[in-house]
Design an enzyme around this catalytic site. Structure first.
Site, PDB file in Angstrom:
ATOM      1  N   THR A  57       0.820  -1.208   0.000  1.00 35.70           N
ATOM      2  CA  THR A  57       0.000   0.000   0.000  1.00 35.70           C
ATOM      3  C   THR A  57       0.854   1.258   0.000  1.00 35.70           C
ATOM      4  O   THR A  57       1.830   1.369   0.741  1.00 35.70           O
ATOM      5  CB  THR A  57      -0.921  -0.002   1.232  1.00 35.70           C
ATOM      6  N   LYS A  75      -1.573  -1.102  -3.915  1.00 30.70           N
ATOM      7  CA  LYS A  75      -2.844  -0.447  -3.573  1.00 30.70           C
ATOM      8  C   LYS A  75      -2.534   1.000  -3.233  1.00 30.70           C
ATOM      9  O   LYS A  75      -1.679   1.279  -2.388  1.00 30.70           O
ATOM     10  CB  LYS A  75      -3.541  -1.137  -2.407  1.00 30.70           C
ATOM     11  N   LYS A 121      -3.745   4.729  -1.888  1.00 26.04           N
ATOM     12  CA  LYS A 121      -4.729   5.449  -1.098  1.00 26.04           C
ATOM     13  C   LYS A 121      -5.065   6.772  -1.787  1.00 26.04           C
ATOM     14  O   LYS A 121      -4.175   7.536  -2.180  1.00 26.04           O
ATOM     15  CB  LYS A 121      -4.188   5.725   0.308  1.00 26.04           C
ATOM     16  N   ASP A 156      -7.914   2.718  -3.170  1.00 22.16           N
ATOM     17  CA  ASP A 156      -8.796   2.728  -2.008  1.00 22.16           C
ATOM     18  C   ASP A 156      -9.194   4.166  -1.704  1.00 22.16           C
ATOM     19  O   ASP A 156      -8.351   4.977  -1.309  1.00 22.16           O
ATOM     20  CB  ASP A 156      -8.074   2.112  -0.807  1.00 22.16           C
ATOM     21  N   GLU A 211     -11.787   0.378  -4.188  1.00 24.33           N
ATOM     22  CA  GLU A 211     -12.256  -0.006  -2.864  1.00 24.33           C
ATOM     23  C   GLU A 211     -12.950   1.162  -2.167  1.00 24.33           C
ATOM     24  O   GLU A 211     -12.452   2.283  -2.172  1.00 24.33           O
ATOM     25  CB  GLU A 211     -11.053  -0.486  -2.036  1.00 24.33           C
ATOM     26  N   ASP A 265     -15.479  -2.071   1.865  1.00 25.58           N
ATOM     27  CA  ASP A 265     -14.656  -2.204   3.068  1.00 25.58           C
ATOM     28  C   ASP A 265     -15.471  -1.693   4.252  1.00 25.58           C
ATOM     29  O   ASP A 265     -16.155  -2.449   4.931  1.00 25.58           O
ATOM     30  CB  ASP A 265     -13.342  -1.449   2.913  1.00 25.58           C
ATOM     31  N   LYS A 291     -12.006  -7.846   6.967  1.00 20.54           N
ATOM     32  CA  LYS A 291     -10.929  -7.572   7.924  1.00 20.54           C
ATOM     33  C   LYS A 291     -11.360  -8.130   9.271  1.00 20.54           C
ATOM     34  O   LYS A 291     -12.495  -7.925   9.707  1.00 20.54           O
ATOM     35  CB  LYS A 291     -10.662  -6.072   8.031  1.00 20.54           C
ATOM     36  N   ASP A 351      -4.463  -8.273   0.866  1.00 20.58           N
ATOM     37  CA  ASP A 351      -3.835  -6.999   1.231  1.00 20.58           C
ATOM     38  C   ASP A 351      -3.322  -7.125   2.667  1.00 20.58           C
ATOM     39  O   ASP A 351      -3.932  -6.637   3.605  1.00 20.58           O
ATOM     40  CB  ASP A 351      -4.862  -5.865   1.103  1.00 20.58           C
ATOM     41  N   ASP A 354      -0.075  -6.320   4.091  1.00 18.58           N
ATOM     42  CA  ASP A 354       1.257  -5.716   4.179  1.00 18.58           C
ATOM     43  C   ASP A 354       1.454  -4.920   5.459  1.00 18.58           C
ATOM     44  O   ASP A 354       2.467  -4.221   5.612  1.00 18.58           O
ATOM     45  CB  ASP A 354       1.500  -4.807   2.971  1.00 18.58           C
TER      46      ASP A 354
END
Length: 338
Positions: free
Chosen positions: A125, A148, A150, A177, A203, A226, A248, A298, A300
């Site tokens: 990310t 990914k 942000k 995201d 996302e 999410d 998550k 995802d 990381d």
């Protein structure tokens, strides 16, 4: 044999500040739950869900109030009825999984009904920043096959960010995201740039509770939920507006519910994603088990911390590896104190 419950909060400072839409994080404090039963130890870690004010201090207080029931032998099925989804249930649920694996002498993945585990291709990310800075950070993930990015909800700037990263990193899979940064009126301005830059996933484009704003907008790239879908009940209620479900453990309340969600999402024809809240390898390990059922991974989080646990997950050639020694079978009382 009685169970001993231990609760403590770890500060978990990040190596550098991390920015998403509406927030800048400098640390990701987490609650660590340890269950001791004779020679057996079970551990779980949870950061909670920041946008629900689900903080480690409150999580610790919640579990402290349940101490008599926990130490009397609360099981995972009962836990789902006693506590709502969130960090407190996640930390305890994961500790119960590990304790069960120690009693049985088999790894958690076997208890979860899996045939085995394999290394998982994971995204790395890049926090929101100036386009050129994000491009350099993306390129710095040596060996990364998936990224990914942000975003912040500023369509022109976000488009420039995506284009800069794609120009610097032509090969990797890229997802973005938005962290609730867009609405039905602003999102269409971003989508052409995502298509142009071969972005494979968007996302959480909308604000939680305003999913109706996505109605009528073409899902190219596919939309992932999410913040919009926390647990199994919300999956049933809101899945129809999304193509991918990001599970998550801090959101759904543990590996028990996470596995149920993954299997149900598959039955509903959805792709499944597993994410994390930037915890240590102790948080990544249960998510790694869930990741065996997922299309997109995802995980990381540990790479952003100043210091991870040892032993920890291993990143190699864009994949995450999680030996059983990290969580789920071989640790001893001494390991749990490390």
């Amino acid at each position: 044999m009685p169970v001993e419950l231990e609760l403590h909060i770890e500060p978990l400072p990040l190596a550098e500040p991390f920015r998403i839409a509406g927030h800048v994080f400098e640390a990701m404090p987490a609650l660590v739950v340890t269950l001791r039963e004779g020679a057996h130890v079970g551990r779980g870690e949870a950061a909670g869900v920041y946008y629900n004010d689900d903080a480690p201090e409150a999580m610790r207080a919640t579990l402290e109030s349940l101490r008599p029931r926990i130490e009397a032998g609360l099981d995972r099925a009962t836990l789902r009825k006693v506590l709502p989804a969130g960090g407190a249930r996640n930390a305890l649920d994961c500790a119960l999984w590990e304790l069960e694996s120690r009693r049985a002498g088999v790894p958690v993945w076997q208890l979860a009904g899996l045939d085995g585990v394999r290394p998982l291709l994971t995204t790395f990310t890049v926090g929101a920043d100036a386009p050129e800075v994000m491009a350099e950070r993306a390129a710095a993930f040596t060996g990364a096959r998936a990224l990914k990015l942000k975003l912040t909800g500023e369509a022109v700037l976000d488009a420039a960010r995506v284009r800069a990263v794609r120009a610097r990193c032509p090969a990797p899979w890229i997802g973005v995201d938005a962290n609730q940064g867009y609405g039905g009126d602003s999102l269409p301005a971003l989508l052409p740039a995502l298509v142009e830059s071969r972005v494979a996933l968007l996302e959480q484009p909308c604000v939680r509770g305003r999913e109706y704003e996505l109605d009528g907008i073409v899902h190219v790239p596919p939309f992932a939920a999410d913040e919009s879908i926390l647990d199994l009940a919300e999956l049933e209620a809101r899945h129809h507006r999304f193509d991918v479900i990001n599970i998550k453990l801090d959101k759904c309340g543990g590996l028990t519910e996470g596995l149920m969600m993954a299997r149900r999402a598959r039955a509903l024809g959805k792709q499944v994603m597993v994410g994390n809240m930037c915890g240590t390898s102790l948080a990544a390990a249960p998510a790694f088990v869930l990741g065996q059922l997922c299309d997109i991974v995802d995980l990381d989080g540990p790479v952003f911390l100043r210091r991870d646990r040892s032993p920890g997950v291993v990143y190699d050639d864009g994949f995450i590896h999680c030996p059983d020694t990290v969580w789920g079978l071989h640790a001893t009382r001494a390991d749990a104190a490390a």
